[in-house]
Each structure stands twice: as structure tokens, then as C-alpha cells.
Write an enzyme that holds these catalytic residues in place. Structure first.
Site, PDB file in Angstrom:
ATOM      1  N   GLU A 174      23.565  28.465 -27.379  1.00 37.02           N
ATOM      2  CA  GLU A 174      22.500  27.205 -27.502  1.00 37.02           C
ATOM      3  C   GLU A 174      23.648  25.779 -27.307  1.00 37.02           C
ATOM      4  O   GLU A 174      24.148  25.369 -28.179  1.00 37.02           O
ATOM      5  CB  GLU A 174      22.057  27.243 -28.801  1.00 37.02           C
ATOM      6  CG  GLU A 174      20.862  26.029 -28.869  1.00 37.02           C
ATOM      7  CD  GLU A 174      19.694  26.218 -29.863  1.00 37.02           C
ATOM      8  OE1 GLU A 174      19.755  27.328 -30.626  1.00 37.02           O
ATOM      9  OE2 GLU A 174      19.135  25.180 -30.097  1.00 37.02           O
ATOM     10  N   LYS A 191       7.115  23.995 -38.745  1.00 36.31           N
ATOM     11  CA  LYS A 191       8.186  25.087 -38.549  1.00 36.31           C
ATOM     12  C   LYS A 191       9.349  24.872 -39.288  1.00 36.31           C
ATOM     13  O   LYS A 191       9.600  23.622 -39.683  1.00 36.31           O
ATOM     14  CB  LYS A 191       8.621  24.930 -37.055  1.00 36.31           C
ATOM     15  CG  LYS A 191       9.632  25.893 -36.476  1.00 36.31           C
ATOM     16  CD  LYS A 191       9.803  25.923 -35.296  1.00 36.31           C
ATOM     17  CE  LYS A 191      11.258  26.618 -34.955  1.00 36.31           C
ATOM     18  NZ  LYS A 191      11.666  26.953 -33.438  1.00 36.31           N
TER      19      LYS A 191
HETATM   20  C1  LIG Z   1      18.844  29.932 -35.963  1.00 36.83           C
HETATM   21  C2  LIG Z   1      19.435  30.913 -34.968  1.00 36.83           C
HETATM   22  O1  LIG Z   1      18.793  30.924 -33.747  1.00 36.83           O
HETATM   23  C3  LIG Z   1      17.961  30.069 -33.024  1.00 36.83           C
HETATM   24  C4  LIG Z   1      18.302  29.918 -31.618  1.00 36.83           C
HETATM   25  C5  LIG Z   1      17.601  30.712 -30.843  1.00 36.83           C
HETATM   26  C6  LIG Z   1      16.444  31.222 -31.348  1.00 36.83           C
HETATM   27  C7  LIG Z   1      16.010  31.135 -32.690  1.00 36.83           C
HETATM   28  C8  LIG Z   1      14.710  31.871 -33.065  1.00 36.83           C
HETATM   29  O2  LIG Z   1      13.940  32.611 -32.132  1.00 36.83           O
HETATM   30  O3  LIG Z   1      14.146  31.496 -34.070  1.00 36.83           O
HETATM   31  C9  LIG Z   1      16.393  30.200 -33.537  1.00 36.83           C
HETATM   32  O4  LIG Z   1      15.867  29.006 -33.300  1.00 36.83           O
HETATM   33  C10 LIG Z   1      20.235  31.855 -35.414  1.00 36.83           C
HETATM   34  O5  LIG Z   1      20.799  32.460 -34.443  1.00 36.83           O
HETATM   35  O6  LIG Z   1      20.935  31.768 -36.494  1.00 36.83           O
END
Ligand SMILES: C=C(O[C@H]1C=CC=C(C(=O)O)[C@@H]1O)C(=O)O
Length: 465
Positions: free
Chosen positions: A269, A220
Site C-alpha cells: 500500500e 468504519k
Molecule cells: C490494515 C491492513 O490492511 C489494510 C490494507 C488493505 C486491505 C485492508 C482490508 O481489507 O481490511 C486493510 O484496510 C493490514 O494488512 O494490516
């Protein structure tokens, strides 16, 4: 406003300590005050303390901080920054005379700041003032919970200082801050240009990441992109914060100024929160839009909960957070299945984490273990970080990195600086990223990052949707 006797006595004791030890000492005085609006406090300090302010409002709205001025600041080094912060923080706490209210979380000695995402990338011009990380011990800290406000004043004392002079100077500044007028008008500041990174190139990069995953150990990688806005005049953070606070009440709203720059956002987050030895973290990864109405919204939520790609993205985060914390916690509760977190513009897969950790563990230990989780970096961590540094070609600065505070009573909270923007005078850079795994489709990831720009676009464009 400031209790003169307390202040002069504390400063006097700090100066005596400084004379005895030939080292600087901090005088730190906390008092309860009438509840006031922290953003109004932040705002009145705009002229005199511009470049040295911060704001923080957690999603429970029970810790709201407004910091004004820097009694001390700490610039993180490129390497061993968590050790450095731990050491400097311990030094500060051992060289302070504290008076007034004691034991109340987020009052008294408090460090606020953030780290840069990655030590390998030398900060570019627009992140220069933040370096590899920057922390403030504020001169004036306003802490507001649901009932009450507290004012903490911190001042560095040397052997040569005169108690009356320091104390009077502090009192004058407090009078100015609390006496200033608070009915402000907002200037119009038209948006002149909007420029996204080249869409096709970015999607190609997502495709490349997917391809690399077929032949390497990379499982990932979180790829980010930017949107650049230019305004007619320098942009100030206070009106933006006020709108963010209104529009994104279920997020943590923050800002941090450094010189002429300001990093701000509304992040959903939490990386880690510590209340004594209780610890809270969160796994947030996997995203879908909000629906137009309740039915569509619920349907989207179901799709997300059952989507293989998003569940995998999420699973990597849960697994990594579990192993990062397992060694540090006596007790760790992580539910088996994620639930939905619904923010104004987007919904996510969310697994709350809580536990009990060794009381001697500092927040900096926990951050070092956790950052970056695969929600911001990728998996395996080192391969993902290398891939990002080589291919993403943007300086993330404090975007996607830990930002927050810790107090002298073992409490603190750090979120990751996503749904965020960097202001450099009239130029603004918005950041948005998404988790890329083997099943990712570039066009969908592009769309997802567009949704993630929305919270900040709404406030910069002044819209309420
Ligand atoms: C990296 C980001 O989100 C992260 C946090 C929640 C969901 C995310 C996703 O679904 O990809 C990302 O991992 C951003 O908002 O810039």
C-alpha cells in the site's frame, strides 16, 4: 572508490561555511559507481553499523535504497511532527554543500524514516527507539535503479574540523564497506514460541465495533492484532529481506533499524509518491484469499469485486483520499471502479490515484492530509482513532503508518507499514489489521488477519509458500 579530490574539496567548503556562519554544515558527495547488490551492501554493514541501517525497494524495483550510518537523525515530537519535519528538512537543505552528480532522484541529501501511527499513545518499551517518528540522513546511501548504482556520502562538518582528517576517515569507511567479504552463511535460528492475541477477545472486540456503528457516527474502524514469536537467538534483518524480496516482488520491501530494534515488512500500500509535481497514491481496502488454482483465484476475485461489505470498505477510502487531495492538486484522476491487486497471499480491491500537485507542496504536507486513511484508521477519522486508542490496546508504533523517503529534488515515496513486523533482538511482533464496517462478521475478519500474517510468517519460518 571515493573520489578523494571531490571529497576533500566539498568538506573544505562545508567547513568554510561552518566557520563563516558558526553553524554546522553538511558535506554531501554523490558519485556513480558500478552497479552492486544493495542488499549485499546492507549486509556488510551489519556489524559496524547495526542499529543505523535501512533498506527500501519499491514495487517497480527502480528505486532501491540501502542506507548505512546516520550523519543526522531527527526524532519526531509528539505534536506538530509534520511541521517539525518540514522545518528540519528545510534547515538541512539550507546547510549543505553538495557536489558530484546532481538532480538524480533518490540521491544526494535524503531523509528516510517513519512516523508512529498515533500521537496519543506513548511509545511502549519495544517501540521506544522509534518514538513518535524517526528519520535518518544516512552517512552512506546506495541508490540503485534498473541500470546503475550511486553512492552518496554525507558528513556533518563543524568550524573546528580538519578537512584531511574527515575526508580520510570517510574514505576509510567506504573502503571497508566495499572491501568486505560478501559471501555470508546463514545461521540456523529456530522458532521457540508463537503466541497470538486471544482470538475470542479479539473477535468480541470486532463485534463491539460493529455494535457501536449502529448507534454512533462511526462507519468504519480498522482493528489490528499481533502475533508474537520468540527465536533462539537475536534475529537479523538481512536474510529476512532477501526472502521478502524474492517472495513478495509486487510489494515495497523495507526495513528500518533503530538501536536494537528493526521494523520491516513487504507492504502493498503506497500512501503517496511524488516525482517533481506528479503525485501518485493508492486506495487499498477490501480483501480475499488467493485461490488454489487459476479458476478458483479468478472466482475469488469476482466475489471480492461484487461484495457489498468490501466495496463499502473500499469506497470510504476512495472518498476520503479524494477529498484529502482535491485541495492540493490541480489535476486528480481517480477511476470510478476498483480493480484487483493480487499479491502472493492475498488479493485486494485497488484504486490507483494520480494527479498533479502544487510544486511547493512537500511530501510532509501530503502525508499530514492523508494519514491515516480509512484503510488504516477508519471513518470519521477522529472517532475511529479514539476508538482504536481506547479499545485495541496495542501499541501500533510504526505499524500502519507512513514510512519512506524524500530527496532534495522534490521526489519521494511513502508507503504504509503493513504486512510488517518489529524485531527486538530474539523477540518478534507481527501486526495485521482489517477494516470493520457494519456488515463485518468477526470470524471472517479474524480469518482475514490470519492471511495477512502470512507474508511475514513465511519469511520468519523460512518457508517459500
Ligand atoms: C490494515 C491492513 O490492511 C489494510 C490494507 C488493505 C486491505 C485492508 C482490508 O481489507 O481490511 C486493510 O484496510 C493490514 O494488512 O494490516
Amino acid at each position: 572508490m571515493l573520489n578523494g579530490n571531490d571529497s576533500i574539496d566539498t568538506i573544505q567548503r562545508a567547513i568554510s561555511k561552518a566557520r563563516e556562519t558558526k553553524q554546522k554544515y553538511i558535506a554531501c558527495i554523490t558519485q556513480k559507481i558500478e552497479k552492486i547488490d544493495p542488499l549485499a551492501f546492507y549486509r556488510v554493514a551489519q556489524k559496524r553499523y547495526n542499529g543505523q541501517r535501512f533498506y527500501w525497494e519499491n514495487k517497480d524495483h527502480d528505486v532501491v535504497l540501502a542506507g548505512i550510518g546516520a550523519a543526522l537523525s531527527i526524532n519526531a515530537g509528539r505534536t506538530l511532527k509534520y511541521e517539525q519535519l518540514k522545518d528540519e528538512w528545510a534547515y538541512i537543505q539550507n546547510h549543505a554543500v553538495i557536489s558530484g552528480i546532481k538532480g538524480k532522484q533518490a540521491t544526494g541529501l535524503l531523509l528516510f524514516g517513519g512516523f508512529s501511527f498515533d500521537d496519543k499513545t506513548t511509545p511502549s518499551d519495544h517501540w521506544q527507539s522509534f518514538g513518535f517518528g524517526l528519520f535518518y540522513l544516512p552517512t552512506f546511501l546506495l541508490t540503485t535503479d534498473k541500470e546503475q548504482s550511486y553512492l552518496t556520502c554525507s558528513v556533518v562538518c563543524t568550524a573546528d574540523d580538519k578537512p584531511e582528517l574527515l575526508s580520510n576517515h570517510l574514505a576509510e569507511q567506504v573502503e571497508q564497506l566495499f572491501g568486505a567479504k560478501t559471501d555470508f552463511t546463514t545461521d540456523q535460528n529456530p522458532l521457540i514460541t508463537t503466541q497470538d492475541q486471544n482470538a475470542e477477545e479479539w473477535k468480541r472486540l470486532v463485534g463491539e465495533a460493529v455494535k457501536v456503528m449502529e448507534t454512533t457516527d462511526l462507519q468504519k474502524v480498522v482493528l489490528a492484532r499481533t502475533r508474537k514469536l520468540t527465536f533462539q537467538k537475536p534475529m537479523h534483518s538481512e536474510d529476512l529481506l532477501s526472502n521478502l524480496r524474492e517472495q513478495q516482488p509486487e510489494t515495497c520491501v523495507f526495513s528500518m533499524e533503530a538501536g536494537t530494534s528493526c521494523f520491516l515488512g513487504a507492504t502493498p500500500e503506497r500512501l503517496v509518491k511524488k516525482s517533481g509535481n506528479h503525485l501518485y497514491s493508492a486506495c487499498l481496502a477490501g480483501s480475499i484469499a488467493r485461490g488454489k488454482d487459476d479458476d478458483e483465484d479468478a472466482r475469488f476475485g469476482e466475489i471480492l469485486l461484487n461484495d457489498r461489505k468490501n466495496r463499502l470498505e473500499h469506497h470510504y477510502v476512495v472518498d476520503t483520499v479524494r477529498s484529502a487531495l482535491a485541495g492540493l492538486c490541480e489535476q486528480l484522476n481517480i477511476p470510478e471502479q476498483p480493480i484487483l491487486m493480487k499479491n502472493r497471499n492475498i488479493q485486494h480491491l485497488y484504486t490507483p490515484v494520480d494527479g498533479v500537485c502544487d510544486p511547493n507542496r512537500s511530501l510532509f504536507d501530503l502525508i499530514e492530509r492523508l494519514h491515516p486513511t480509512p484503510a488504516l484508521g477508519g471513518l470519521p477519522r477522529t472517532s475511529a482513532m479514539d476508538w482504536i486508542a481506547k479499545h485495541e490496546k496495542l501499541d501500533r508504533g510504526l505499524y500502519a503508518s507512513p514510512i519512506g523517503w524524500c530527496d532534495g529534488y522534490g521526489n519521494g515515496e511513502f508507503h504504509v507499514g503493513i504486512r510488517s513486523a518489529l524485531i527486538n533482538s530474539e523477540r518478534v511482533t507481527l501486526f495485521a489489521g482489517c477494516g470493520v464496517v457494519r456488515d463485518s462478521v468477526p470470524a471472517q475478519e479474524y480469518e482475514e488477519t490470519s492471511i495477512k500474517f502470512q507474508p511475514m510468517m513465511n519469511v520468519f519460518a523460512g518457508r517459500k509458500s
